[in-house]
Write a protein that holds these residues in place. Structure first.
Motif, PDB file in Angstrom:
ATOM      1  N   MET A 126      52.876  33.370  67.449  1.00  8.27           N
ATOM      2  CA  MET A 126      53.093  32.705  68.623  1.00  8.27           C
ATOM      3  C   MET A 126      51.723  32.475  69.464  1.00  8.27           C
ATOM      4  N   LEU A 127      50.558  33.399  69.072  1.00  6.41           N
ATOM      5  CA  LEU A 127      49.276  32.983  69.532  1.00  6.41           C
ATOM      6  C   LEU A 127      48.710  31.703  68.838  1.00  6.41           C
ATOM      7  N   ALA A 128      49.018  31.459  67.669  1.00  6.52           N
ATOM      8  CA  ALA A 128      48.561  30.162  67.113  1.00  6.52           C
ATOM      9  C   ALA A 128      49.261  28.823  67.565  1.00  6.52           C
ATOM     10  N   THR A 129      50.484  29.224  67.994  1.00  5.62           N
ATOM     11  CA  THR A 129      51.399  28.060  68.502  1.00  5.62           C
ATOM     12  C   THR A 129      50.726  27.858  69.819  1.00  5.62           C
ATOM     13  N   ALA A 130      50.443  28.812  70.461  1.00  7.88           N
ATOM     14  CA  ALA A 130      50.037  28.713  72.067  1.00  7.88           C
ATOM     15  C   ALA A 130      48.564  27.951  71.958  1.00  7.88           C
ATOM     16  N   CYS A 131      47.853  28.238  70.883  1.00  6.51           N
ATOM     17  CA  CYS A 131      46.457  27.947  71.142  1.00  6.51           C
ATOM     18  C   CYS A 131      46.349  26.261  70.778  1.00  6.51           C
ATOM     19  N   ALA A 132      47.262  25.796  70.106  1.00  5.79           N
ATOM     20  CA  ALA A 132      47.046  24.191  69.747  1.00  5.79           C
ATOM     21  C   ALA A 132      46.861  23.202  71.013  1.00  5.79           C
ATOM     22  N   PRO A 133      47.958  23.097  71.843  1.00  2.59           N
ATOM     23  CA  PRO A 133      47.884  22.435  73.003  1.00  2.59           C
ATOM     24  C   PRO A 133      46.567  22.640  73.817  1.00  2.59           C
ATOM     25  N   ILE A 134      46.238  23.825  73.996  1.00  4.58           N
ATOM     26  CA  ILE A 134      45.089  24.179  74.887  1.00  4.58           C
ATOM     27  C   ILE A 134      43.770  23.847  73.954  1.00  4.58           C
ATOM     28  N   GLY A 135      43.736  23.864  72.972  1.00  9.49           N
ATOM     29  CA  GLY A 135      42.592  23.710  72.088  1.00  9.49           C
ATOM     30  C   GLY A 135      42.495  21.839  71.890  1.00  9.49           C
ATOM     31  N   ALA A 136      43.810  21.495  71.956  1.00 11.58           N
ATOM     32  CA  ALA A 136      43.579  19.822  71.959  1.00 11.58           C
ATOM     33  C   ALA A 136      43.306  19.511  73.253  1.00 11.58           C
ATOM     34  N   SER A 137      43.390  20.217  74.291  1.00 15.89           N
ATOM     35  CA  SER A 137      43.079  19.486  75.756  1.00 15.89           C
ATOM     36  C   SER A 137      41.613  19.869  75.919  1.00 15.89           C
ATOM     37  N   PHE A 138      41.031  20.779  75.310  1.00 20.73           N
ATOM     38  CA  PHE A 138      39.395  20.926  75.557  1.00 20.73           C
ATOM     39  C   PHE A 138      38.738  20.034  74.586  1.00 20.73           C
ATOM     40  N   THR A 139      39.705  19.687  73.411  1.00 20.27           N
ATOM     41  CA  THR A 139      38.827  18.407  72.708  1.00 20.27           C
ATOM     42  C   THR A 139      38.902  17.320  73.458  1.00 20.27           C
ATOM     43  N   LEU A 140      40.022  17.015  74.060  1.00 23.56           N
ATOM     44  CA  LEU A 140      40.253  15.447  74.692  1.00 23.56           C
ATOM     45  C   LEU A 140      39.186  15.803  75.861  1.00 23.56           C
ATOM     46  N   ILE A 141      38.992  16.783  76.584  1.00 21.04           N
ATOM     47  CA  ILE A 141      37.854  16.952  77.681  1.00 21.04           C
ATOM     48  C   ILE A 141      36.635  16.423  77.014  1.00 21.04           C
ATOM     49  N   ALA A 142      36.307  17.150  75.987  1.00 20.48           N
ATOM     50  CA  ALA A 142      35.068  17.078  75.464  1.00 20.48           C
ATOM     51  C   ALA A 142      34.645  15.453  75.004  1.00 20.48           C
ATOM     52  N   LEU A 143      35.703  15.044  74.510  1.00 21.19           N
ATOM     53  CA  LEU A 143      35.546  13.472  74.052  1.00 21.19           C
ATOM     54  C   LEU A 143      35.648  12.610  75.268  1.00 21.19           C
ATOM     55  N   ILE A 144      36.349  13.021  76.193  1.00 23.97           N
ATOM     56  CA  ILE A 144      36.488  11.913  77.380  1.00 23.97           C
ATOM     57  C   ILE A 144      35.061  12.033  78.298  1.00 23.97           C
ATOM     58  N   THR A 145      34.747  13.366  78.466  1.00 22.61           N
ATOM     59  CA  THR A 145      33.421  13.301  79.337  1.00 22.61           C
ATOM     60  C   THR A 145      32.419  12.788  78.756  1.00 22.61           C
ATOM     61  N   GLY A 146      32.373  13.258  77.244  1.00 26.82           N
ATOM     62  CA  GLY A 146      31.190  12.505  76.175  1.00 26.82           C
ATOM     63  C   GLY A 146      31.189  11.236  76.296  1.00 26.82           C
ATOM     64  N   ALA A 147      32.295  10.393  76.245  1.00 31.92           N
ATOM     65  CA  ALA A 147      32.310   8.950  76.327  1.00 31.92           C
ATOM     66  C   ALA A 147      31.833   8.494  77.599  1.00 31.92           C
ATOM     67  N   ILE A 148      32.428   9.062  78.672  1.00 27.24           N
ATOM     68  CA  ILE A 148      31.822   8.849  79.804  1.00 27.24           C
ATOM     69  C   ILE A 148      30.232   8.901  80.143  1.00 27.24           C
ATOM     70  N   TRP A 149      29.831   9.997  79.540  1.00 25.46           N
ATOM     71  CA  TRP A 149      28.508  10.366  79.762  1.00 25.46           C
ATOM     72  C   TRP A 149      27.555   9.422  78.827  1.00 25.46           C
TER      73      TRP A 149
END
Lengths: 55, 244
Positions: B89-112
């Motif tokens: 369940m922990l692994a399952t719960a991690c995936a969308p959160i990790g994807a969200s952090f990755t998306l934030i890193a990619l978007i803010t990086g692109a804007i920067w």
């Protein structure tokens, strides 16, 4: 420093605020969506239990 | 004290319910302090002007994108080895959160990247390996969703997560192994960090805030997983019946 200056961010305002805005949006979504899903699952389980009791 | 006791979903569910508000408050307070320090107190950068302030969310989210992946893969490995339900369940719960952090890193990086490099996106090693990380998260979620039996789904997804771990050192060392546009590490160097304390503090405080945020939301998602996966157990009926 006044507020206008703060929002302009030395000409980088649109970059900074769109970056912070996008991050805030994704973070808030990560709170709202799990909460909604939890409520929905609780509701579904309650309905399921009611059905079982009727049987 | 036996720590494995807390791995029992019946013990975990109410415990997590009690912990979540504390983590949520700690997240809110920490991120508020971090944001105030990052946006108001930290001085202007002599090279990048104000634009560098994107770093205060970009870098912590990039760190979290990798950390959450390691947590997810480790939980997956534990689940594979010992067939423990809560680690699945922990692994399952991690995936969308990790994807969200990755998306934030990619978007803010692109804007920067636009004002600093002149481009939102370049296919360099750091950016590409971080994009691969997003696809690994999405692949994990898609694979798990595509298999009906939850235990088989968790096993398959865990194997995918473990294979994908190879990408983590690639992301980390990409700025050293290849000539990239992305700047090298400033904080995690073996020697003293090459960043002034006035800029380091908001960065570290936000990083703590993101960790707390992860703890909050991962517990929230895990509780939902517990309800779904354990729905046939009698104690679930008690929880659903007594407490709304």
């Amino acid at each position: 420093m006044n507020w206008a200056e703060f929002f302009t961010m030395g000409g980088y305002g649109k970059f900074i605020w769109s970056a912070y805005g996008a991050a805030a949006f994704i973070i808030i979504l990560n709170v709202v969506l799990p909460m909604r899903r939890h409520k929905k699952v609780l509701h579904m389980l309650r309905e399921l239990l009611k059905m079982k009791e009727r049987e | 004290m036996n720590i494995t006791k807390y791995a029992a979903p019946v013990v975990f569910y109410p415990l997590a319910g009690k912990l979540i508000p504390w983590f949520a408050w700690a997240t809110g307070i920490t991120l508020t302090i971090g944001l105030i320090m990052g946006l108001f107190i930290a001085p202007t950068d002599y090279q990048q002007g104000e634009s560098y302030r994107i770093m205060f969310i970009h870098v912590p989210s990039a760190w979290m994108s990798m950390l959450v992946y390691v947590v997810m893969a480790t939980a997956g490995a534990v689940a594979l080895a010992w067939k423990t339900r809560l680690s699945e369940m922990l692994a399952t719960a991690c995936a969308p959160i990790g994807a969200s952090f990755t998306l934030i890193a990619l978007i803010t990086g692109a804007i920067w990247g636009k004002p600093m490099w002149g481009a939102y996106w370049v296919w360099d090693a750091r950016l590409t390996s971080e994009l691969v990380l997003l696809f690994l998260y999405l692949g994990f979620m898609a694979l798990q969703a595509s298999i009906d039996d939850p235990r088989r789904a968790a096993r398959a997804a865990a194997i995918l997560a473990l294979v994908g771990v190879i990408n983590i050192p690639i992301i980390h060392f990409s700025v050293e192994w290849w000539n990239t546009l992305h700047q090298p590490a400033s904080v995690s160097k073996i020697s003293a960090p090459s960043i002034h304390p006035s800029m380091l503090w908001p960065l570290l405080i936000n990083a703590v805030g993101f960790h707390l945020f992860f703890a909050t939301t991962v517990l929230m998602r895990m509780r939902t997983e517990v309800l779904i996966r354990e729905r046939h157990k009698s104690w679930i009926a008690d929880i659903v019946g007594v407490k709304p």
